[in-house]
Design an enzyme around this catalytic site. Structure first.
Site, short mmCIF file in Angstrom:
data_model
loop_
_atom_site.label_atom_id
_atom_site.label_comp_id
_atom_site.label_asym_id
_atom_site.label_seq_id
_atom_site.Cartn_x
_atom_site.Cartn_y
_atom_site.Cartn_z
N ARG A 100 -7.48 -0.48 -6.84
CA ARG A 100 -7.67 0.72 -6.00
C ARG A 100 -7.69 1.95 -6.92
NH1 ARG A 100 -4.38 1.34 -0.64
NH2 ARG A 100 -6.30 2.39 0.00
N ARG A 102 0.84 -1.20 0.00
CA ARG A 102 0.00 0.00 0.00
C ARG A 102 0.88 1.25 0.00
NH1 ARG A 102 1.82 1.69 3.88
NH2 ARG A 102 0.74 3.67 3.61
N GLY A 103 0.20 2.42 -0.17
CA GLY A 103 0.94 3.68 -0.32
C GLY A 103 1.12 3.89 -1.82
N ALA A 104 0.87 5.13 -2.27
CA ALA A 104 0.77 5.39 -3.72
C ALA A 104 1.95 4.87 -4.54
CB ALA A 104 0.52 6.87 -3.95
N ASP A 141 -1.86 10.74 -2.51
CA ASP A 141 -2.20 9.66 -3.45
C ASP A 141 -2.45 10.18 -4.85
OD1 ASP A 141 -2.93 8.62 -0.62
OD2 ASP A 141 -2.66 6.88 -1.92
N LYS A 172 -4.79 10.31 2.64
CA LYS A 172 -5.54 9.51 3.61
C LYS A 172 -6.58 10.35 4.34
CE LYS A 172 -5.32 5.98 4.22
NZ LYS A 172 -6.29 5.13 3.48
N GLN A 197 -2.56 2.88 9.84
CA GLN A 197 -1.25 2.93 9.16
C GLN A 197 -0.24 3.71 10.00
OE1 GLN A 197 -4.17 3.34 7.65
NE2 GLN A 197 -4.14 2.70 5.52
O1 MRU Z 1 -4.72 3.44 2.02
P1 MRU Z 1 -3.23 3.59 1.97
O2 MRU Z 1 -2.55 3.06 3.17
O3 MRU Z 1 -2.66 3.05 0.68
O4 MRU Z 1 -3.02 5.16 1.95
C1 MRU Z 1 -1.71 5.66 1.87
C2 MRU Z 1 -1.67 7.14 1.97
O5 MRU Z 1 -2.67 7.81 2.03
C3 MRU Z 1 -0.30 7.78 1.91
O6 MRU Z 1 -0.31 8.96 2.66
C4 MRU Z 1 0.02 8.13 0.46
O7 MRU Z 1 -0.13 7.03 -0.37
C5 MRU Z 1 1.37 8.68 0.32
S1 MRU Z 1 2.57 7.39 0.47
C6 MRU Z 1 4.07 7.81 0.12
#
Ligand code: MRU
Length: 351
Positions: A94, A51-53, A242, A253, A201
């Site tokens: 996603r 997870r995470g962009a 994201d 988030k 997270q």
């Molecule tokens: O739902 P997630 O855990 O994938 O959400 C992640 C986030 O919102 C992070 O802040 C975002 O992807 C930036 S990560 C470098």
């Protein structure tokens, strides 16, 4: 002082498959999973095992290769139909993080550019491009961290939300990369970590990463942030994103928007650390960013126990959009971008 080069890597290509650190088990167990087909990668992205962009973009790139590697090697036209089917399927995992779409588009463009080659050769090129996307992200995140250090006071109390570290990227992270690099430079930091409801997270992942790096931190509930900011106990807020629209509106988030408003109200700088791959330059503003809605059980249950009456109605958006006027600056691999974001982003993408 920590050494940023020892920071964990959560995705690894191994000969013919991907190994991920399954984030759903952290911080209690470090479980690695081997992913050998596109269906398993789709599931891993959907269930937030990865997870995470930026990490989603890297995972999707490898997943795409796993999805096309067994396709018949006959005519390009029939191969292309299947290629689009695999990409469309991965896109459904996603919707909000634009990196997933960005990585798949890059791979499809690469395939089109090599359409005259043998299909087996095209497949090899796709794998090499996926590896390049991965390697570039590590370099990009390091650069984001190095570029952001100039914004961090020598002694700083920093508030962050969600997880934006190595777990969310190829390595180092975005907002956390700035924190890791400032710490390595010798800045005296105290990080406030929002727990980040409902999937935690912040408490599960960001605390784990900061504690591994021996960076002083304190975990807080999301609703504590407001009073800390008002009492003057936060010098800066840094988050990741994201998807960022071309005017600077930022999806991140859920819970990021209220932090931005609070920071603004109390004259605390609010920074967004992003690779350029998270900026959706085609998108005029945040209105059109697709916001993922997740299963209500994520908020109605905790550790597999119900914490709300059975059949309770829920609303569980995973992200919110912060209007660009609340963002002090973006920290990117190309440097610090200040308003006017529209103009400054366009100049970056034109280069
Ligand atoms: O739902 P997630 O855990 O994938 O959400 C992640 C986030 O919102 C992070 O802040 C975002 O992807 C930036 S990560 C470098």
């Amino acid at each position: 002082m920590s050494n940023t080069d020892t920071i964990v890597e959560s995705i690894e290509w191994r000969d013919d498959h991907v190994r991920i650190l399954d984030q759903t088990y952290l911080p209690n167990r470090e479980v690695y999973s081997d992913i050998r087909d596109v269906g398993r990668m789709w599931e891993a992205i959907k269930k937030l095992r990865v997870r995470g962009a930026p990490a989603i973009g890297i995972a999707a790139a490898y997943g795409f290769y796993l999805g096309i590697k067994e396709l018949p090697e006959n005519a390009f036209e029939s191969f292309w139909v299947e290629v689009e089917r695999v990409a469309d399927y991965l896109e459904t995992a996603r919707p909000t993080a634009v990196n997933l779409h960005w990585a798949l588009e890059r791979l499809k463009t690469t395939i089109q550019a090599h359409k005259d080659k043998d299909i087996s050769e095209i497949k090899d090129i796709v794998l090499e491009t996926a590896k390049t996307i991965h390697a570039e992200d590590k370099r990009t995140c390091k650069k984001i961290g190095e570029n952001g250090v100039e914004l961090v006071p020598k002694e700083a109390r920093i508030l962050t939300h969600c997880n934006t570290g190595s777990l969310a990227t190829g390595q180092y992270g975005t907002a956390l990369s700035v924190i890791f690099h400032a710490h390595e430079e010798g800045n005296k930091l105290q990080v406030w970590v929002d727990e980040t409801r409902p999937l935690l997270q912040g408490s599960r992942l960001t605390s784990w990463e900061l504690m591994n790096a021996e960076i002083p931190m304190k975990l807080i509930t999301d609703s504590t942030a407001g009073s800390l900011i008002r009492r003057g106990e936060v010098d800066m807020v840094i988050v990741g994103a994201d998807r960022v629209a071309s005017n600077g509106d930022t999806a991140n988030k859920i819970g990021t928007y209220p932090l931005a408003v609070l920071a603004n109200e109390n004259d605390v700088p609010f920074y967004v650390a992003v690779p350029l791959s998270t900026i959706d330059i085609e998108l005029e503003n945040g209105e059109d960013i697709p916001i993922e809605e997740r299963d209500g059980d994520e908020i109605a249950s905790f550790n597999d126990s119900k914490v709300a009456p059975k059949k309770v109605e829920t609303y569980n958006p995973a992200f919110d959009v912060t209007p660009h006027r609340y963002v002090t600056a973006f920290i990117t691999e190309e440097g610090i971008i200040k308003p006017d974001f529209d103009e400054n982003f366009k100049a970056l993408f034109e280069d």
